[in-house]
Design a protein around this motif. Sequence first.
Motif, PDB file in Angstrom:
ATOM      1  N   GLU A  32      -9.773   4.498  -4.527  1.00 53.41           N
ATOM      2  CA  GLU A  32      -9.270   5.372  -5.589  1.00 53.41           C
ATOM      3  C   GLU A  32      -9.818   6.792  -5.509  1.00 53.41           C
ATOM      4  OE1 GLU A  32      -6.897   4.393  -7.699  1.00 53.41           O
ATOM      5  OE2 GLU A  32      -6.888   2.432  -6.717  1.00 53.41           O
ATOM      6  N   GLU A  33     -10.476   7.129  -4.423  1.00 51.51           N
ATOM      7  CA  GLU A  33     -11.081   8.455  -4.309  1.00 51.51           C
ATOM      8  C   GLU A  33     -10.032   9.543  -4.104  1.00 51.51           C
ATOM      9  OE1 GLU A  33     -14.227   9.750  -4.597  1.00 51.51           O
ATOM     10  OE2 GLU A  33     -14.741   7.771  -5.351  1.00 51.51           O
ATOM     11  N   LYS A  34     -10.227  10.654  -4.788  1.00 56.62           N
ATOM     12  CA  LYS A  34      -9.343  11.802  -4.625  1.00 56.62           C
ATOM     13  C   LYS A  34      -9.577  12.404  -3.248  1.00 56.62           C
ATOM     14  CE  LYS A  34      -8.081  16.108  -6.803  1.00 56.62           C
ATOM     15  NZ  LYS A  34      -8.361  17.030  -7.911  1.00 56.62           N
ATOM     16  N   GLY A  35      -8.495  12.676  -2.530  1.00 56.38           N
ATOM     17  CA  GLY A  35      -8.592  13.274  -1.207  1.00 56.38           C
ATOM     18  C   GLY A  35      -8.379  12.301  -0.063  1.00 56.38           C
ATOM     19  N   VAL A  36      -8.378  10.993  -0.351  1.00 58.55           N
ATOM     20  CA  VAL A  36      -8.130   9.986   0.686  1.00 58.55           C
ATOM     21  C   VAL A  36      -6.637   9.995   1.014  1.00 58.55           C
ATOM     22  CG1 VAL A  36      -8.161   7.516   1.204  1.00 58.55           C
ATOM     23  CG2 VAL A  36     -10.082   8.564   0.017  1.00 58.55           C
ATOM     24  N   ILE A  37      -6.320   9.954   2.290  1.00 59.19           N
ATOM     25  CA  ILE A  37      -4.933  10.005   2.749  1.00 59.19           C
ATOM     26  C   ILE A  37      -4.439   8.581   2.988  1.00 59.19           C
ATOM     27  CG2 ILE A  37      -3.401  10.834   4.559  1.00 59.19           C
ATOM     28  CD1 ILE A  37      -5.618  13.035   5.024  1.00 59.19           C
ATOM     29  N   VAL A  38      -3.372   8.205   2.275  1.00 60.10           N
ATOM     30  CA  VAL A  38      -2.798   6.867   2.411  1.00 60.10           C
ATOM     31  C   VAL A  38      -1.326   7.009   2.754  1.00 60.10           C
ATOM     32  CG1 VAL A  38      -2.330   4.671   1.284  1.00 60.10           C
ATOM     33  CG2 VAL A  38      -4.403   5.932   0.711  1.00 60.10           C
ATOM     34  N   LEU A  39      -0.946   6.480   3.895  1.00 60.92           N
ATOM     35  CA  LEU A  39       0.454   6.431   4.295  1.00 60.92           C
ATOM     36  C   LEU A  39       0.874   4.968   4.246  1.00 60.92           C
ATOM     37  CD1 LEU A  39       0.288   8.791   7.380  1.00 60.92           C
ATOM     38  CD2 LEU A  39       1.048   9.354   5.081  1.00 60.92           C
ATOM     39  N   ALA A  40       1.818   4.672   3.395  1.00 66.86           N
ATOM     40  CA  ALA A  40       2.242   3.279   3.210  1.00 66.86           C
ATOM     41  C   ALA A  40       3.635   3.075   3.768  1.00 66.86           C
ATOM     42  CB  ALA A  40       2.215   2.907   1.742  1.00 66.86           C
ATOM     43  N   SER A  41       3.853   1.903   4.326  1.00 66.34           N
ATOM     44  CA  SER A  41       5.178   1.560   4.836  1.00 66.34           C
ATOM     45  C   SER A  41       5.852   0.611   3.862  1.00 66.34           C
ATOM     46  CB  SER A  41       5.067   0.894   6.198  1.00 66.34           C
ATOM     47  OG  SER A  41       4.480  -0.383   6.062  1.00 66.34           O
ATOM     48  N   HIS A  42       7.145   0.600   3.899  1.00 64.91           N
ATOM     49  CA  HIS A  42       7.888  -0.365   3.109  1.00 64.91           C
ATOM     50  C   HIS A  42       7.792  -1.714   3.806  1.00 64.91           C
ATOM     51  CE1 HIS A  42       9.586   2.602   0.442  1.00 64.91           C
ATOM     52  NE2 HIS A  42       9.788   3.370   1.490  1.00 64.91           N
ATOM     53  N   PRO A  43       7.819  -2.781   3.038  1.00 66.53           N
ATOM     54  CA  PRO A  43       7.708  -4.100   3.652  1.00 66.53           C
ATOM     55  C   PRO A  43       8.883  -4.392   4.589  1.00 66.53           C
ATOM     56  CG  PRO A  43       7.943  -4.272   1.265  1.00 66.53           C
ATOM     57  CD  PRO A  43       7.908  -2.832   1.611  1.00 66.53           C
ATOM     58  N   LYS A  44       8.592  -4.497   5.868  1.00 66.76           N
ATOM     59  CA  LYS A  44       9.625  -4.779   6.858  1.00 66.76           C
ATOM     60  C   LYS A  44       9.385  -6.110   7.545  1.00 66.76           C
ATOM     61  CE  LYS A  44      10.504   0.053   7.770  1.00 66.76           C
ATOM     62  NZ  LYS A  44      10.358   1.145   8.682  1.00 66.76           N
ATOM     63  N   ARG A  45       8.133  -6.437   7.733  1.00 65.27           N
ATOM     64  CA  ARG A  45       7.805  -7.678   8.433  1.00 65.27           C
ATOM     65  C   ARG A  45       7.631  -8.817   7.455  1.00 65.27           C
ATOM     66  NH1 ARG A  45       3.141  -6.116  12.723  1.00 65.27           N
ATOM     67  NH2 ARG A  45       4.278  -4.506  13.807  1.00 65.27           N
ATOM     68  N   ARG A  46       7.910  -9.984   7.933  1.00 69.71           N
ATOM     69  CA  ARG A  46       7.662 -11.186   7.146  1.00 69.71           C
ATOM     70  C   ARG A  46       6.490 -11.942   7.767  1.00 69.71           C
ATOM     71  NH1 ARG A  46      11.643 -12.808   3.481  1.00 69.71           N
ATOM     72  NH2 ARG A  46      13.531 -11.568   3.620  1.00 69.71           N
ATOM     73  N   THR A  47       5.640 -12.452   6.909  1.00 71.65           N
ATOM     74  CA  THR A  47       4.537 -13.278   7.397  1.00 71.65           C
ATOM     75  C   THR A  47       5.065 -14.667   7.705  1.00 71.65           C
ATOM     76  OG1 THR A  47       3.952 -13.981   5.171  1.00 71.65           O
ATOM     77  CG2 THR A  47       2.866 -12.004   6.001  1.00 71.65           C
ATOM     78  N   ARG A  48       4.189 -15.531   8.160  1.00 74.13           N
ATOM     79  CA  ARG A  48       4.601 -16.898   8.483  1.00 74.13           C
ATOM     80  C   ARG A  48       5.176 -17.627   7.277  1.00 74.13           C
ATOM     81  NH1 ARG A  48      -0.737 -19.057  10.944  1.00 74.13           N
ATOM     82  NH2 ARG A  48      -1.482 -17.406   9.647  1.00 74.13           N
ATOM     83  N   THR A  49       4.736 -17.243   6.078  1.00 78.15           N
ATOM     84  CA  THR A  49       5.220 -17.910   4.873  1.00 78.15           C
ATOM     85  C   THR A  49       6.513 -17.288   4.355  1.00 78.15           C
ATOM     86  OG1 THR A  49       3.856 -16.495   3.479  1.00 78.15           O
ATOM     87  CG2 THR A  49       2.915 -18.613   4.165  1.00 78.15           C
ATOM     88  N   GLY A  50       6.999 -16.247   5.022  1.00 79.88           N
ATOM     89  CA  GLY A  50       8.251 -15.629   4.628  1.00 79.88           C
ATOM     90  C   GLY A  50       8.099 -14.485   3.639  1.00 79.88           C
ATOM     91  N   VAL A  51       6.858 -14.134   3.306  1.00 72.13           N
ATOM     92  CA  VAL A  51       6.609 -13.051   2.360  1.00 72.13           C
ATOM     93  C   VAL A  51       6.626 -11.720   3.106  1.00 72.13           C
ATOM     94  CG1 VAL A  51       4.936 -12.095   0.733  1.00 72.13           C
ATOM     95  CG2 VAL A  51       5.184 -14.573   0.951  1.00 72.13           C
ATOM     96  N   ARG A  52       7.286 -10.733   2.528  1.00 71.09           N
ATOM     97  CA  ARG A  52       7.288  -9.412   3.147  1.00 71.09           C
ATOM     98  C   ARG A  52       5.962  -8.725   2.853  1.00 71.09           C
ATOM     99  NH1 ARG A  52      12.398  -6.757   4.437  1.00 71.09           N
ATOM    100  NH2 ARG A  52      13.928  -8.397   4.533  1.00 71.09           N
ATOM    101  N   ARG A  53       5.450  -8.041   3.851  1.00 68.87           N
ATOM    102  CA  ARG A  53       4.139  -7.417   3.727  1.00 68.87           C
ATOM    103  C   ARG A  53       4.240  -5.940   4.051  1.00 68.87           C
ATOM    104  NH1 ARG A  53      -1.111  -8.342   7.365  1.00 68.87           N
ATOM    105  NH2 ARG A  53      -2.386  -6.902   6.216  1.00 68.87           N
ATOM    106  N   SER A  54       3.620  -5.099   3.217  1.00 70.28           N
ATOM    107  CA  SER A  54       3.590  -3.673   3.511  1.00 70.28           C
ATOM    108  C   SER A  54       2.255  -3.340   4.177  1.00 70.28           C
ATOM    109  CB  SER A  54       3.768  -2.857   2.242  1.00 70.28           C
ATOM    110  OG  SER A  54       2.713  -3.098   1.349  1.00 70.28           O
TER     111      SER A  54
END
Length: 75
Positions: A32-54
């Motif tokens: 939660e620190e101010k100044g940290v750079i976070v680039l997030a992807s949309h969930p594209k892959r599915r795990t073995r259980t079928g859940v999409r993960r970002s």
Amino acid sequence: MAPTFADPLFTIKELCEHLHLERHTCARLFREEKGVIVLASHPKRRTRTGVRRSYKLVRVPLSVVNRVLARLGQA
């Protein structure tokens, strides 16, 4: 102090190795620190259980690392 473009950027893994902390602990410190750079992807892959993960790409500038370490030193 705001991060500048001249600040080197560190990954969570690099910080863990340098600070001798577990990856989860290190991630919580900087999450939660101010100044940290976070680039997030949309969930594209599915795990073995079928859940999409970002995925998140996190980079922490040196100025933020110094600020957090100074705050921890005062505690």
